[in-house]
Write a protein that holds these residues in place. Structure first.
Motif, PDB file in Angstrom:
ATOM      1  N   GLY A   1       0.839  -1.093   0.021  1.00  0.00           N
ATOM      2  CA  GLY A   1      -0.130  -0.035   0.083  1.00  0.00           C
ATOM      3  C   GLY A   1       0.955   1.179  -0.084  1.00  0.00           C
ATOM      4  N   GLY A   2       2.166   1.249   0.297  1.00  0.00           N
ATOM      5  CA  GLY A   2       2.800   2.472   0.228  1.00  0.00           C
ATOM      6  C   GLY A   2       2.872   3.170   1.466  1.00  0.00           C
ATOM      7  N   PHE A   3       3.107   4.627   1.255  1.00  0.00           N
ATOM      8  CA  PHE A   3       3.249   5.397   2.613  1.00  0.00           C
ATOM      9  C   PHE A   3       3.257   6.756   2.208  1.00  0.00           C
ATOM     10  N   ASN A   4       2.882   7.513   2.799  1.00  0.00           N
ATOM     11  CA  ASN A   4       2.989   9.229   2.333  1.00  0.00           C
ATOM     12  C   ASN A   4       3.834   9.921   3.372  1.00  0.00           C
ATOM     13  N   THR A   5       4.475   9.575   4.097  1.00  0.00           N
ATOM     14  CA  THR A   5       5.776  10.562   4.633  1.00  0.00           C
ATOM     15  C   THR A   5       7.111   9.563   4.897  1.00  0.00           C
ATOM     16  N   PRO A   6       8.067  10.054   4.938  1.00  0.00           N
ATOM     17  CA  PRO A   6       9.398   9.400   4.732  1.00  0.00           C
ATOM     18  C   PRO A   6       9.413   8.428   5.967  1.00  0.00           C
ATOM     19  N   ASN A   7       8.933   8.829   7.372  1.00  0.00           N
ATOM     20  CA  ASN A   7       9.201   7.928   8.422  1.00  0.00           C
ATOM     21  C   ASN A   7       8.210   6.727   8.320  1.00  0.00           C
ATOM     22  N   HIS A   8       7.396   6.955   7.753  1.00  0.00           N
ATOM     23  CA  HIS A   8       6.224   5.653   7.537  1.00  0.00           C
ATOM     24  C   HIS A   8       6.909   4.376   7.099  1.00  0.00           C
ATOM     25  N   ARG A   9       8.049   4.432   6.407  1.00  0.00           N
ATOM     26  CA  ARG A   9       8.659   3.277   5.791  1.00  0.00           C
ATOM     27  C   ARG A   9       9.146   2.563   6.950  1.00  0.00           C
ATOM     28  N   TRP A  10       9.605   3.270   8.037  1.00  0.00           N
ATOM     29  CA  TRP A  10      10.018   2.416   9.178  1.00  0.00           C
ATOM     30  C   TRP A  10       8.830   1.714   9.877  1.00  0.00           C
ATOM     31  N   VAL A  11       7.936   2.429  10.170  1.00  0.00           N
ATOM     32  CA  VAL A  11       6.712   1.571  10.955  1.00  0.00           C
ATOM     33  C   VAL A  11       6.167   0.521  10.034  1.00  0.00           C
ATOM     34  N   LEU A  12       6.379   0.558   8.724  1.00  0.00           N
ATOM     35  CA  LEU A  12       5.921  -0.452   8.172  1.00  0.00           C
ATOM     36  C   LEU A  12       6.994  -1.553   8.133  1.00  0.00           C
ATOM     37  N   VAL A  13       8.016  -1.322   8.299  1.00  0.00           N
ATOM     38  CA  VAL A  13       9.194  -2.455   8.272  1.00  0.00           C
ATOM     39  C   VAL A  13       9.091  -3.266   9.795  1.00  0.00           C
ATOM     40  N   SER A  14       8.800  -2.256  10.586  1.00  0.00           N
ATOM     41  CA  SER A  14       8.753  -2.697  11.990  1.00  0.00           C
ATOM     42  C   SER A  14       7.447  -3.620  12.154  1.00  0.00           C
ATOM     43  N   ALA A  15       6.578  -3.219  11.530  1.00  0.00           N
ATOM     44  CA  ALA A  15       4.875  -3.837  11.628  1.00  0.00           C
ATOM     45  C   ALA A  15       5.146  -5.077  10.816  1.00  0.00           C
ATOM     46  N   LEU A  16       5.497  -5.309   9.582  1.00  0.00           N
ATOM     47  CA  LEU A  16       5.775  -6.251   8.801  1.00  0.00           C
ATOM     48  C   LEU A  16       6.532  -7.464   9.451  1.00  0.00           C
TER      49      LEU A  16
END
Length: 203
Positions: free
Chosen positions: A147-162
Motif C-alpha cells: 500500500g505504500g506510505f505518505n511520509t518518509p518516516n512511515h517506511r520504518w513503521v511499515l518495516v517494523s510492523a511487517l
C-alpha cells in the motif's frame, strides 16, 4: 524508580479509564469499538486501545489477570475491527488517511505483541485471543506490504510492523517488501536509527 508493580498499577488505571469508552451493546453496529471524545465517534482510530485490555488480562499481578469480562471485551474488539477494516485488510485514520498502510502498521505494533504474549500464555481463552487478533494481523499484512506510505518516516513503521507479523506468521510473503525498504537506506544511520531518533516507534 520504575518497577514492574508500578507499571502494572498504571496499566490497571488505564483499563479503568478505557472500560466506559468501549461499546458493549450487542444491538449496536459498533459493538466492541472504543469511543473517542476527541473524534466524537467510535471508529478504527481507537482500535489500538484493545492492547491495554489484552495485556491486563494476560499479565499476572494485574487486577484484571484472567478476568472473563476483559477477555470478552478483547474478543469483541476484534469483531469490531473486522467490521471496519477495508477489503485490503487495512484501517482508516479517519482524520487524514483512508485505507492506510502506515496507520494500520501503528495498530499492528499494538496488536502483535499482545498476540505473541497470548500464544505463550496458559490462560483459558488465550488461544482464542491469539487466533482472532492473529487473523487481523494476517489480513493486514498484504495491504501493508503493497500500500505504500505518505511520509518518509512511515517506511520504518511499515518495516517494523511487517517484521512483527512475519515473526508470528513466517509463511506470509512480506519479506520482499521489508528488504526493499531497508535497501533504500534512507534516513538511517549505522545504528539503525531514523534521523528523528524515535526510539520508541520507528527504530
Amino acid at each position: 524508580m520504575i518497577s514492574y508493580r508500578k507499571l502494572l498499577l498504571c496499566l490497571d488505571e488505564r483499563v479503568e479509564a478505557l472500560l466506559p469508552q468501549q461499546v458493549m451493546d450487542v444491538a449496536r453496529a459498533d459493538c466492541g469499538g472504543f469511543g473517542s471524545a476527541g473524534y466524537g465517534l467510535v471508529g478504527g482510530s481507537q482500535i489500538g486501545s484493545v492492547q491495554v485490555l489484552g495485556f491486563a488480562w494476560l499479565l499476572e499481578g494485574s487486577r484484571y489477570f484472567g478476568d472473563s469480562e476483559i477477555l470478552e471485551r478483547v474478543i469483541l474488539g476484534a469483531q469490531f475491527a473486522r467490521s471496519v477494516r477495508r477489503p485490503s485488510g487495512l484501517f482508516d485514520l479517519v482524520t487524514t488517511d483512508w485505507d492506510s498502510g502506515p496507520y494500520t502498521a501503528f495498530l499492528v505494533q499494538a496488536f502483535a505483541p499482545m498476540v505473541k504474549a497470548a500464544r505463550k500464555s496458559d490462560l483459558e481463552g488465550a488461544a482464542d485471543l491469539a487466533d482472532v487478533w492473529g487473523e487481523i494481523l494476517q489480513t493486514a499484512a498484504p495491504g501493508m506490504a503493497t500500500g505504500g506510505f505518505n511520509t518518509p518516516n512511515h517506511r520504518w513503521v511499515l518495516v517494523s510492523a511487517l517484521s512483527q507479523v512475519l515473526d508470528l506468521f513466517p509463511d506470509l510473503d512480506v519479506m520482499p517488501a521489508i528488504e526493499s525498504y531497508l535497501a533504500e537506506t534512507i534516513d538511517i544511520n549505522p545504528d539503525g536509527e531514523y534521523t528523528e531518533r524515535s526510539t520508541g516507534v520507528y527504530n
